[in-house]
Design a protein around this motif. Structure first.
Motif, PDB file in Angstrom:
ATOM      1  N   VAL A 167       0.854  -1.195   0.000  1.00 16.61           N
ATOM      2  CA  VAL A 167       0.000   0.000   0.000  1.00 16.61           C
ATOM      3  C   VAL A 167       0.889   1.244   0.000  1.00 16.61           C
ATOM      4  CG1 VAL A 167      -1.843   1.275   1.167  1.00 16.61           C
ATOM      5  CG2 VAL A 167      -1.805  -1.228   1.270  1.00 16.61           C
ATOM      6  N   ILE A 168       0.600   2.138  -0.925  1.00 17.11           N
ATOM      7  CA  ILE A 168       1.314   3.420  -1.026  1.00 17.11           C
ATOM      8  C   ILE A 168       0.299   4.538  -0.796  1.00 17.11           C
ATOM      9  CG2 ILE A 168       2.632   4.952  -2.544  1.00 17.11           C
ATOM     10  CD1 ILE A 168       3.554   2.452  -4.070  1.00 17.11           C
ATOM     11  N   ILE A 169       0.700   5.501   0.024  1.00 17.02           N
ATOM     12  CA  ILE A 169      -0.183   6.615   0.395  1.00 17.02           C
ATOM     13  C   ILE A 169       0.327   7.921  -0.213  1.00 17.02           C
ATOM     14  CG2 ILE A 169      -1.072   7.970   2.343  1.00 17.02           C
ATOM     15  CD1 ILE A 169      -2.046   5.062   2.273  1.00 17.02           C
ATOM     16  N   PHE A 170      -0.616   8.700  -0.703  1.00 12.12           N
ATOM     17  CA  PHE A 170      -0.350  10.063  -1.182  1.00 12.12           C
ATOM     18  C   PHE A 170      -1.190  10.964  -0.271  1.00 12.12           C
ATOM     19  CE2 PHE A 170      -1.662  13.707  -3.757  1.00 12.12           C
ATOM     20  CZ  PHE A 170      -0.514  14.070  -4.445  1.00 12.12           C
ATOM     21  N   ASP A 171      -0.535  11.577   0.706  1.00  9.18           N
ATOM     22  CA  ASP A 171      -1.253  12.319   1.755  1.00  9.18           C
ATOM     23  C   ASP A 171      -1.120  13.813   1.472  1.00  9.18           C
ATOM     24  OD1 ASP A 171      -2.711  12.591   4.070  1.00  9.18           O
ATOM     25  OD2 ASP A 171      -1.008  12.355   5.422  1.00  9.18           O
ATOM     26  N   LEU A 172      -2.185  14.399   0.951  1.00  9.78           N
ATOM     27  CA  LEU A 172      -2.126  15.785   0.479  1.00  9.78           C
ATOM     28  C   LEU A 172      -2.740  16.753   1.487  1.00  9.78           C
ATOM     29  CD1 LEU A 172      -1.525  17.829  -1.812  1.00  9.78           C
ATOM     30  CD2 LEU A 172      -3.801  17.295  -2.732  1.00  9.78           C
ATOM     31  N   LEU A 173      -1.916  17.704   1.938  1.00  6.50           N
ATOM     32  CA  LEU A 173      -2.355  18.733   2.892  1.00  6.50           C
ATOM     33  C   LEU A 173      -2.292  20.097   2.218  1.00  6.50           C
ATOM     34  CD1 LEU A 173      -0.064  17.570   5.864  1.00  6.50           C
ATOM     35  CD2 LEU A 173      -2.385  16.778   5.354  1.00  6.50           C
ATOM     36  N   GLU A 174      -3.067  21.021   2.728  1.00  3.90           N
ATOM     37  CA  GLU A 174      -2.943  22.393   2.241  1.00  3.90           C
ATOM     38  C   GLU A 174      -1.554  22.924   2.570  1.00  3.90           C
ATOM     39  OE1 GLU A 174      -6.078  24.750   3.883  1.00  3.90           O
ATOM     40  OE2 GLU A 174      -7.634  23.657   2.777  1.00  3.90           O
ATOM     41  N   ALA A 175      -0.972  23.669   1.629  1.00  5.74           N
ATOM     42  CA  ALA A 175       0.308  24.334   1.881  1.00  5.74           C
ATOM     43  C   ALA A 175      -0.008  25.774   2.263  1.00  5.74           C
ATOM     44  CB  ALA A 175       1.191  24.286   0.635  1.00  5.74           C
ATOM     45  N   VAL A 176       0.248  26.114   3.502  1.00  4.76           N
ATOM     46  CA  VAL A 176      -0.091  27.444   4.012  1.00  4.76           C
ATOM     47  C   VAL A 176       1.168  28.313   3.966  1.00  4.76           C
ATOM     48  CG1 VAL A 176      -0.972  28.725   5.991  1.00  4.76           C
ATOM     49  CG2 VAL A 176      -1.805  26.396   5.539  1.00  4.76           C
ATOM     50  N   ARG A 177       1.108  29.348   3.134  1.00  2.00           N
ATOM     51  CA  ARG A 177       2.290  30.197   2.967  1.00  2.00           C
ATOM     52  C   ARG A 177       2.137  31.467   3.810  1.00  2.00           C
ATOM     53  NH1 ARG A 177       6.361  30.684  -0.645  1.00  2.00           N
ATOM     54  NH2 ARG A 177       5.567  28.955  -1.887  1.00  2.00           N
ATOM     55  N   ALA A 178       3.106  31.707   4.687  1.00  2.00           N
ATOM     56  CA  ALA A 178       3.097  32.923   5.510  1.00  2.00           C
ATOM     57  C   ALA A 178       4.489  33.145   6.069  1.00  2.00           C
ATOM     58  CB  ALA A 178       2.097  32.791   6.656  1.00  2.00           C
ATOM     59  N   ASP A 179       4.890  34.405   6.162  1.00  2.00           N
ATOM     60  CA  ASP A 179       6.156  34.774   6.805  1.00  2.00           C
ATOM     61  C   ASP A 179       7.354  33.996   6.246  1.00  2.00           C
ATOM     62  OD1 ASP A 179       4.584  36.422   8.416  1.00  2.00           O
ATOM     63  OD2 ASP A 179       4.306  34.862   9.933  1.00  2.00           O
TER      64      ASP A 179
END
Lengths: 166, 166
Positions: free
Chosen positions: B85-97
Motif C-alpha cells: 500500500v502506497i499513500i499520497f497524503d495531500l495537505l494544504e500548503a499554508v504560505r506565511a512569513d
C-alpha cells in the motif's frame, strides 16, 4: 562514545597541567548517538523555510520531523522519557516548474533525551550531522549556545517546538 | 466492503432487468480499504505543488508519500507484492512569513496492490478519501480514468511514480 572518552581524559588531565577544568567539564557532555534507522520512525510533520525567514541561514530548505517510539510517548503525555529521540531532517528545497522537491541533505539535527547525561541543556542532548554524515558533528560542545538557547523558552513543552498532528 | 457488496448485488440483478452488465462488472472492483495506521508507516518523500503546475487543480499543496512494509519491499525489488500500500497524503500548503506550513488534509490517496482484485488497473486499487474521511470516497468506480490513466505510462516501475531516497 569515542569523543566522550577523549573529553573525559582531557578533563581529568587538565588539573595536572594547572588549568581550570570547570569550563571543560561543563562542555564535556557525552556524544549524542547517530540516530540509526530514523527514516523508519514516525513522521511527525514537515515545513519549508524560505529566503527572508529569520532562520533561513541556518534552516532554509524543507525539513521533516521524525520521532522514535519513546518520543511519541513524550508528545502524547507532555513528558519525554529518557531515550526519546526527535529528528530534524533538513534537505535542500529545489524550486522548479511550480513545484518544490527535495534535494541533498543539509543537516540531520538530533535531540536525544537523557535527563542525567544532558542535565545542563534541559535533559536533551543536541547534535547536528552535516550532510547527514555520522562522522561530521557540527554542534559538538556548542549545544548550549547553538541549540538550547533557542529551545529554552519552550520549557513548558519539555523544550520542543513540534507537535503531533493527524 | 459494504459498497462492494452493494455493487455485486447490482451487477447480478441487472441481467434480470435486461440491461448489459459488462460495464458494471468492470467497474465493480472491490473497495480499496482505508489505510488504518498509515501515519506510522515509512515516510518515502515529500513535495510541494504550487499554482501554475499542471497538477495544481488536483494536487496543489504539500504531499507526503508513505509506504507499508510490503510496499517498501516493492520499491527495493521493483515488484510490489499483493498487500503493498502506497499513500499520497495531500495537505494544504499554508504560505506565511517566508515559510510553508501544513494545513488541513485535502485528500488521502491510496494505491493498494492486489493483482487479481484490481487486474483492470495494473493490479492496483486506487481510492481517494476526501479530507481524509474514511467515509468520503472520491474515486470509487472511476479509478481507471481518474487515476490509472496517468499511472499507466509508469508500467516499467509497476505503475508507481515515487522512488525511495535516503
Amino acid at each position: 562514545m569515542k569523543m566522550w572518552t577523549i573529553q573525559a581524559i582531557k578533563a581529568s588531565a587538565l588539573p595536572l597541567l594547572g588549568m581550570s577544568v570547570v569550563t571543560t567539564t561543563l562542555a564535556a557532555a557525552p556524544d549524542v548517538p547517530y540516530p540509526k534507522g530514523y527514516r523508519d520512525w514516525h513522521h511527525v510533520k514537515s515545513m519549508v523555510i524560505e529566503e527572508g525567514h529569520p532562520l533561513f541561514a541556518s534552516f532554509g530548505g524543507i525539513h521533516h520531523i521524525y520521532a522514535n517510539d519513546k518520543a511519541m510517548k513524550g508528545y502524547r503525555s507532555g513528558a519525554f522519557p529518557d531515550g526519546a529521540v526527535i529528528i530534524f531532517d533538513l534537505l535542500e528545497a529545489v524550486r522548479a516548474d511550480h513545484a518544490i522537491t527535495e534535494g541533498q541533505r543539509k543537516v540531520l539535527g538530533v535531540m536525544h533525551k537523557d535527563a542525567k547525561k544532558y542535565a545542563s541543556t534541559g535533559g536533551w542532548g543536541f547534535e547536528g550531522f552535516g550532510g547527514g554524515d555520522p562522522a561530521n558533528r557540527v554542534v559538538g560542545d556548542s549545544a548550549a549556545s547553538a541549540c538550547f538557547a533557542c529551545h529554552q523558552p519552550q520549557q513548558a513543552q519539555d523544550y520542543t517546538f513540534s507537535r503531533l498532528r493527524d
